[in-house]
Design a protein around this motif. Sequence first.
Motif, short mmCIF file in Angstrom:
data_model
loop_
_atom_site.label_atom_id
_atom_site.label_comp_id
_atom_site.label_asym_id
_atom_site.label_seq_id
_atom_site.Cartn_x
_atom_site.Cartn_y
_atom_site.Cartn_z
N PRO A 173 0.83 -1.21 0.00
CA PRO A 173 0.00 0.00 0.00
C PRO A 173 0.86 1.26 0.00
CG PRO A 173 -0.86 -1.60 1.55
CD PRO A 173 0.47 -2.12 1.09
N PHE A 174 0.35 2.30 -0.67
CA PHE A 174 1.06 3.58 -0.73
C PHE A 174 0.05 4.71 -0.81
CE2 PHE A 174 0.68 1.95 -5.03
CZ PHE A 174 0.37 3.05 -5.81
N ASP A 175 0.53 5.92 -0.55
CA ASP A 175 -0.35 7.10 -0.51
C ASP A 175 -0.19 7.94 -1.77
OD1 ASP A 175 -1.30 6.42 2.02
OD2 ASP A 175 0.31 7.52 3.03
N ILE A 176 -1.31 8.53 -2.17
CA ILE A 176 -1.34 9.51 -3.25
C ILE A 176 -2.16 10.70 -2.76
CG2 ILE A 176 -1.00 7.81 -5.10
CD1 ILE A 176 -4.01 7.97 -5.68
N THR A 177 -2.19 11.78 -3.54
CA THR A 177 -2.88 13.00 -3.11
C THR A 177 -3.92 13.44 -4.13
OG1 THR A 177 -0.89 13.70 -1.93
CG2 THR A 177 -2.53 15.39 -2.38
N ALA A 178 -5.15 13.65 -3.66
CA ALA A 178 -6.22 14.23 -4.49
C ALA A 178 -6.08 15.74 -4.43
CB ALA A 178 -7.58 13.80 -3.98
N VAL A 179 -6.15 16.38 -5.60
CA VAL A 179 -5.91 17.83 -5.67
C VAL A 179 -7.09 18.63 -6.24
CG1 VAL A 179 -3.40 17.56 -5.74
CG2 VAL A 179 -4.71 17.61 -7.89
N GLY A 180 -8.19 17.96 -6.60
CA GLY A 180 -9.32 18.70 -7.13
C GLY A 180 -10.30 17.80 -7.85
N PHE A 181 -11.21 18.44 -8.59
CA PHE A 181 -12.20 17.75 -9.41
C PHE A 181 -11.94 18.09 -10.87
CE2 PHE A 181 -14.64 19.02 -5.53
CZ PHE A 181 -14.79 17.75 -4.98
N GLY A 182 -12.24 17.16 -11.75
CA GLY A 182 -12.21 17.43 -13.19
C GLY A 182 -13.58 17.14 -13.76
N THR A 183 -13.97 17.91 -14.77
CA THR A 183 -15.22 17.62 -15.48
C THR A 183 -14.90 17.35 -16.94
OG1 THR A 183 -15.65 20.00 -15.82
CG2 THR A 183 -16.73 18.94 -13.93
N TRP A 184 -15.66 16.42 -17.49
CA TRP A 184 -15.40 15.91 -18.84
C TRP A 184 -16.71 15.71 -19.58
CZ3 TRP A 184 -10.18 14.84 -19.69
CH2 TRP A 184 -9.38 14.82 -18.56
N ALA A 185 -16.70 15.98 -20.88
CA ALA A 185 -17.85 15.65 -21.73
C ALA A 185 -17.62 14.26 -22.30
CB ALA A 185 -17.98 16.66 -22.86
N TYR A 186 -18.63 13.42 -22.21
CA TYR A 186 -18.54 12.07 -22.75
C TYR A 186 -18.86 12.10 -24.24
CZ TYR A 186 -19.51 7.17 -23.60
OH TYR A 186 -19.50 5.90 -24.11
N LEU A 187 -17.95 11.59 -25.05
CA LEU A 187 -18.10 11.62 -26.51
C LEU A 187 -18.19 10.21 -27.09
CD1 LEU A 187 -15.45 14.41 -27.25
CD2 LEU A 187 -17.92 14.68 -26.87
N ARG A 188 -18.90 9.30 -26.43
CA ARG A 188 -19.07 7.92 -26.88
C ARG A 188 -17.74 7.21 -27.11
NH1 ARG A 188 -24.30 8.12 -30.83
NH2 ARG A 188 -25.67 8.95 -29.23
N GLY A 189 -16.86 7.32 -26.19
CA GLY A 189 -15.52 6.74 -26.25
C GLY A 189 -14.56 7.71 -25.61
N PRO A 190 -13.99 8.59 -26.41
CA PRO A 190 -13.10 9.61 -25.82
C PRO A 190 -13.88 10.57 -24.92
CG PRO A 190 -12.85 9.50 -28.22
CD PRO A 190 -14.04 8.67 -27.85
N TRP A 191 -13.15 11.24 -24.05
CA TRP A 191 -13.72 12.29 -23.23
C TRP A 191 -13.05 13.59 -23.61
CZ3 TRP A 191 -13.26 10.29 -17.49
CH2 TRP A 191 -13.98 9.09 -17.34
N LYS A 192 -13.78 14.69 -23.48
CA LYS A 192 -13.22 16.02 -23.72
C LYS A 192 -13.15 16.77 -22.39
CE LYS A 192 -14.17 20.39 -25.97
NZ LYS A 192 -15.21 21.21 -26.58
N ALA A 193 -11.96 17.25 -22.04
CA ALA A 193 -11.79 17.99 -20.78
C ALA A 193 -12.61 19.27 -20.83
CB ALA A 193 -10.32 18.31 -20.55
N LEU A 194 -13.34 19.54 -19.76
CA LEU A 194 -14.13 20.77 -19.67
C LEU A 194 -13.50 21.75 -18.69
CD1 LEU A 194 -17.73 19.25 -19.57
CD2 LEU A 194 -16.57 20.31 -21.52
N ASP A 195 -13.34 21.33 -17.44
CA ASP A 195 -12.82 22.26 -16.43
C ASP A 195 -12.23 21.49 -15.27
OD1 ASP A 195 -12.23 24.70 -15.30
OD2 ASP A 195 -14.29 25.35 -15.07
N ARG A 196 -11.45 22.21 -14.48
CA ARG A 196 -10.87 21.67 -13.25
C ARG A 196 -11.21 22.61 -12.11
NH1 ARG A 196 -4.75 20.67 -14.31
NH2 ARG A 196 -4.93 19.24 -12.57
N PHE A 197 -11.49 22.01 -10.96
CA PHE A 197 -11.81 22.75 -9.74
C PHE A 197 -10.80 22.29 -8.69
CE2 PHE A 197 -15.51 22.15 -12.31
CZ PHE A 197 -16.14 23.38 -12.31
#
Length: 171
Positions: free
Chosen positions: A142-166
């Motif tokens: 086991p090891f630790d990682i760090t969460a730094v925010g939220f991401g929003t994405w548009a679903y494009l029936r396979g790929p995703w398109k980045a929208l914004d980060r919070f």
Amino acid sequence: MYKLQPKPVIVTLEIASADMEQFNTLRALHFPGHANYLEAHLTLFYRLPGMEAAIPEILQQYAQRPVMPLQVSGVVNFGTGVAYTLQSSMLQELHASLQKDFDPWLVKQDRHPLRPHITIQNKVTAFKAAQLHAQLTESFTPFDITAVGFGTWAYLRGPWKALDRFMFEER
């Protein structure tokens, strides 16, 4: 600046880029190339309405918090692939609160309790998944990682398109 759009929105938990390097490397090695549209990620919500202005406002409100530690706690074989599991009581509480605020828009899949994971292999045979699972489990600690925010994405029936980060606040 977040723009409303007609496609469904996916919400991910943003992980520190240095922490994601190892997951992305493993994903590039083990995820079938024809199906690997994305970098490694941790999905919080799979389908929110892209035209709902309250969603980015809620995410911005919840981003007013310090970065969050997560423990990568294990490796799981889910039949056609392999993922790393994560544990964090803070993340579970945060997700439950977001579920309450997003309640009017949640699809059935997003109403379930969060089982946080980062998929590094999918869409393979059970044999290949079992092989990778055994290989990764053998040396796992086991090891630790760090969460730094939220991401929003548009679903494009396979790929995703980045929208914004919070992004969470560095404290």
